[in-house]
Design an enzyme around this catalytic site. Structure first.
Site, PDB file in Angstrom:
ATOM      1  N   ARG A   5       1.021  -1.210  -0.036  1.00  0.00           N
ATOM      2  CA  ARG A   5      -0.264   0.309  -0.266  1.00  0.00           C
ATOM      3  C   ARG A   5       0.625   1.156   0.163  1.00  0.00           C
ATOM      4  O   ARG A   5       1.766   0.976   0.740  1.00  0.00           O
ATOM      5  CB  ARG A   5      -0.925   0.079   0.913  1.00  0.00           C
ATOM      6  N   GLU A  16      -2.431   7.152  -4.754  1.00  0.00           N
ATOM      7  CA  GLU A  16      -3.088   6.925  -5.923  1.00  0.00           C
ATOM      8  C   GLU A  16      -4.760   6.696  -6.461  1.00  0.00           C
ATOM      9  O   GLU A  16      -5.341   7.039  -7.959  1.00  0.00           O
ATOM     10  CB  GLU A  16      -2.513   5.918  -6.231  1.00  0.00           C
ATOM     11  N   HIS A  45      -0.564  -0.173  -9.490  1.00  0.00           N
ATOM     12  CA  HIS A  45      -1.531  -1.470  -9.334  1.00  0.00           C
ATOM     13  C   HIS A  45      -1.360  -2.119  -9.727  1.00  0.00           C
ATOM     14  O   HIS A  45      -3.922  -3.183  -9.494  1.00  0.00           O
ATOM     15  CB  HIS A  45      -3.035  -0.347  -7.805  1.00  0.00           C
TER      16      HIS A  45
HETATM   17  P1  NAD Z   1      -0.713 -11.429   4.708  1.00  0.00           P
HETATM   18  O1  NAD Z   1      -2.026 -11.195   6.021  1.00  0.00           O
HETATM   19  O2  NAD Z   1      -0.831 -13.040   3.925  1.00  0.00           O
HETATM   20  O3  NAD Z   1       0.968 -11.118   5.462  1.00  0.00           O
HETATM   21  C1  NAD Z   1       1.158  -9.512   5.786  1.00  0.00           C
HETATM   22  C2  NAD Z   1       2.134 -10.187   7.064  1.00  0.00           C
HETATM   23  O4  NAD Z   1       2.611  -9.011   7.544  1.00  0.00           O
HETATM   24  C3  NAD Z   1       1.972 -10.807   8.493  1.00  0.00           C
HETATM   25  O5  NAD Z   1       2.414 -11.993   8.235  1.00  0.00           O
HETATM   26  C4  NAD Z   1       1.935 -10.063   9.064  1.00  0.00           C
HETATM   27  O6  NAD Z   1       1.776 -10.171  10.589  1.00  0.00           O
HETATM   28  C5  NAD Z   1       2.203  -8.529   9.061  1.00  0.00           C
HETATM   29  N1  NAD Z   1       2.337  -7.599   9.596  1.00  0.00           N
HETATM   30  C6  NAD Z   1       1.311  -7.006   9.942  1.00  0.00           C
HETATM   31  N2  NAD Z   1       1.786  -5.472  10.835  1.00  0.00           N
HETATM   32  C7  NAD Z   1       3.276  -5.377  10.773  1.00  0.00           C
HETATM   33  C8  NAD Z   1       4.627  -4.588  10.370  1.00  0.00           C
HETATM   34  N3  NAD Z   1       4.051  -3.708  11.448  1.00  0.00           N
HETATM   35  N4  NAD Z   1       5.278  -5.136  10.551  1.00  0.00           N
HETATM   36  C9  NAD Z   1       5.489  -5.986   9.537  1.00  0.00           C
HETATM   37  N5  NAD Z   1       4.938  -6.982   9.450  1.00  0.00           N
HETATM   38  C10 NAD Z   1       3.773  -7.062   9.998  1.00  0.00           C
HETATM   39  O7  NAD Z   1      -1.226 -10.184   3.878  1.00  0.00           O
HETATM   40  P2  NAD Z   1      -0.847 -10.885   1.994  1.00  0.00           P
HETATM   41  O8  NAD Z   1      -1.275 -11.219   1.323  1.00  0.00           O
HETATM   42  O9  NAD Z   1       0.543 -11.280   1.909  1.00  0.00           O
HETATM   43  O10 NAD Z   1      -0.665  -9.661   1.679  1.00  0.00           O
HETATM   44  C11 NAD Z   1       0.350  -8.201   1.642  1.00  0.00           C
HETATM   45  C12 NAD Z   1      -0.414  -7.007   1.742  1.00  0.00           C
HETATM   46  O11 NAD Z   1      -0.524  -6.841   0.576  1.00  0.00           O
HETATM   47  C13 NAD Z   1      -2.204  -7.205   1.896  1.00  0.00           C
HETATM   48  O12 NAD Z   1      -2.136  -5.944   2.827  1.00  0.00           O
HETATM   49  C14 NAD Z   1      -2.689  -5.717   0.601  1.00  0.00           C
HETATM   50  O13 NAD Z   1      -2.236  -4.096   0.800  1.00  0.00           O
HETATM   51  C15 NAD Z   1      -0.761  -5.869  -0.509  1.00  0.00           C
HETATM   52  N6  NAD Z   1      -1.668  -6.668  -1.545  1.00  0.00           N
HETATM   53  C16 NAD Z   1      -1.338  -5.706  -2.679  1.00  0.00           C
HETATM   54  C17 NAD Z   1      -1.797  -6.510  -4.224  1.00  0.00           C
HETATM   55  C18 NAD Z   1      -1.553  -5.302  -5.329  1.00  0.00           C
HETATM   56  O14 NAD Z   1      -2.339  -6.056  -6.338  1.00  0.00           O
HETATM   57  N7  NAD Z   1      -0.390  -4.742  -4.985  1.00  0.00           N
HETATM   58  C19 NAD Z   1      -2.540  -7.338  -4.136  1.00  0.00           C
HETATM   59  C20 NAD Z   1      -3.026  -7.970  -2.659  1.00  0.00           C
HETATM   60  C21 NAD Z   1      -2.483  -7.705  -1.399  1.00  0.00           C
END
Ligand code: NAD
Length: 328
Positions: A230, A259, A291
């Site tokens: 994000r 964005e 994105h």
């Molecule tokens: P997920 O929930 O599987 O993993 C997120 C990880 O971040 C977890 O292991 C959690 O413990 C960790 N976390 C939480 N707070 C934290 C902090 N303060 N510091 C460090 N780590 C922390 O999520 P995911 O499926 O891997 O997705 C991650 C992110 O990717 C989503 O939140 C979303 O914003 C983004 N995303 C982007 C797209 C895109 O098209 N660009 C698509 C899907 C997801």
């Protein structure tokens, strides 16, 4: 179920029409973003289907509630655009977690390979019969150190890909997973030691601007930062400062703090009014994509199927396994 589908793009229709037919659901596709102005369109619908750029702030949630909408079905993983506290006791909110983590991790690596080896610039040079390679030098990834921030579904795969390139992987997560085999370190150590850093944690109050001027100042001069998570994880002003002063090597950005209103829209015939975005795009060591990291066939099909499963569970009063609540 009658579903009001906001911010529709042609590719959404292809996948959602196909999958919703199997459920016998009636979807009305609106091109508008969900906002206070467009919320009245959902009168008579049981559910709204919303995406990352839709406004789900308290006033919009109140308007949906007044229109007797019972469910917000997000067709994305992140839910930072939803005021969960405002929804409490009024509407259920569901999301689509982990529809295709590989899609996002692979795109983050595509950004890295392009920014490091300047293939985005080479593309334009050779099209113009300019076969000079001056300024296109990169560095080997093999034996370098990769840092992954957030080792959830996407971060884990990104780290595995990095290992495949022969990189050492350092990681930071508030809930470390020993099963990954990554070496967990503090965020400051990760920023100091890594040649490439990729952000994969959610946007929360705690993580907003986690990459600020201080953290950027810890990075190696040649290091590349990637953000497919994000936009607001990075303080854009601070990033621009570091890039313009040559204090870091480059950036691959699929997301951007401001964005909304730009990403997913064709603005090619308008004046660009966002000066930070203009400056980022103009830098030779920055690659911005809109994105699109999730955007593969596999992911689109999985998103449509999971969204319909979420709506089906709501309709039939089954447990909502993908519910987003204020309690987390
Ligand atoms: P997920 O929930 O599987 O993993 C997120 C990880 O971040 C977890 O292991 C959690 O413990 C960790 N976390 C939480 N707070 C934290 C902090 N303060 N510091 C460090 N780590 C922390 O999520 P995911 O499926 O891997 O997705 C991650 C992110 O990717 C989503 O939140 C979303 O914003 C983004 N995303 C982007 C797209 C895109 O098209 N660009 C698509 C899907 C997801």
């Amino acid at each position: 179920m009658k579903i009001a589908f906001y911010d529709t793009k042609p590719y959404d229709k292809i996948w959602f029409e196909q999958v919703s037919r199997e459920y016998g659901y009636n979807i009305k596709f609106f091109e508008h973003h969900l906002s206070l102005d467009s919320a009245p369109l959902c009168a008579g619908y049981n559910a709204v289907c919303a995406f990352v750029g839709d406004d789900l702030s308290a006033p919009v949630i109140e308007a949906l509630h007044k229109a007797h909408v019972g469910l917000i079905a997000l067709r994305c993983a992140g839910y930072n655009n939803v005021d969960i506290n405002a929804a409490k006791g009024k509407l259920k909110v569901v999301r689509v977690p982990g529809y295709s983590p590989a899609a996002v991790a692979e795109h983050a690596f595509a950004l890295l390979l392009a920014v490091n080896r300047k293939t985005h610039r080479a593309f334009y040079r050779t099209r113009d019969n300019n076969f000079s390679i001056n300024g296109l030098m990169g560095f080997n990834l093999r034996d370098k150190t990769a840092g992954v921030v957030g080792t959830g579904q996407i971060g884990k795969i990104w780290g595995e890909i990095a290992k495949g390139f022969g990189m050492r992987v350092l990681a930071y997560d508030t809930s470390p997973d020993p099963g990954t085999g990554f070496e967990y370190v503090t965020l400051d150590i990760l920023f100091t030691r890594c040649d490439v850093i990729s952000l994969h944690c959610p946007l929360t109050d705690e993580t907003r601007h986690m990459v600020d001027g201080k953290r950027l100042s810890r990075m190696k001069e040649s290091a590349v930062i990637l953000n497919t998570s994000r936009g607001a994880l990075i303080d854009t002003e601070a990033l621009l400062g570091a890039l313009l002063e040559g204090r870091i090597g480059g950036a691959g950005l699929d997301v951007y703090e401001e964005e909304n209103g730009y990403f997913y829209e064709d603005k090619s015939s308008e004046l660009m009014r966002d000066s930070d975005l203009t400056r980022l795009i103009s830098l030779p060591n920055v690659l911005v994509t809109s994105h699109q990291a999730f955007f593969t066939r596999e992911a689109m099909q999985a998103i449509a199927m999971a969204t319909m499963e979420n709506i089906y569970a709501f309709e039939h009063n089954k447990p909502l396994k993908n519910e987003v609540t204020a309690e987390g």
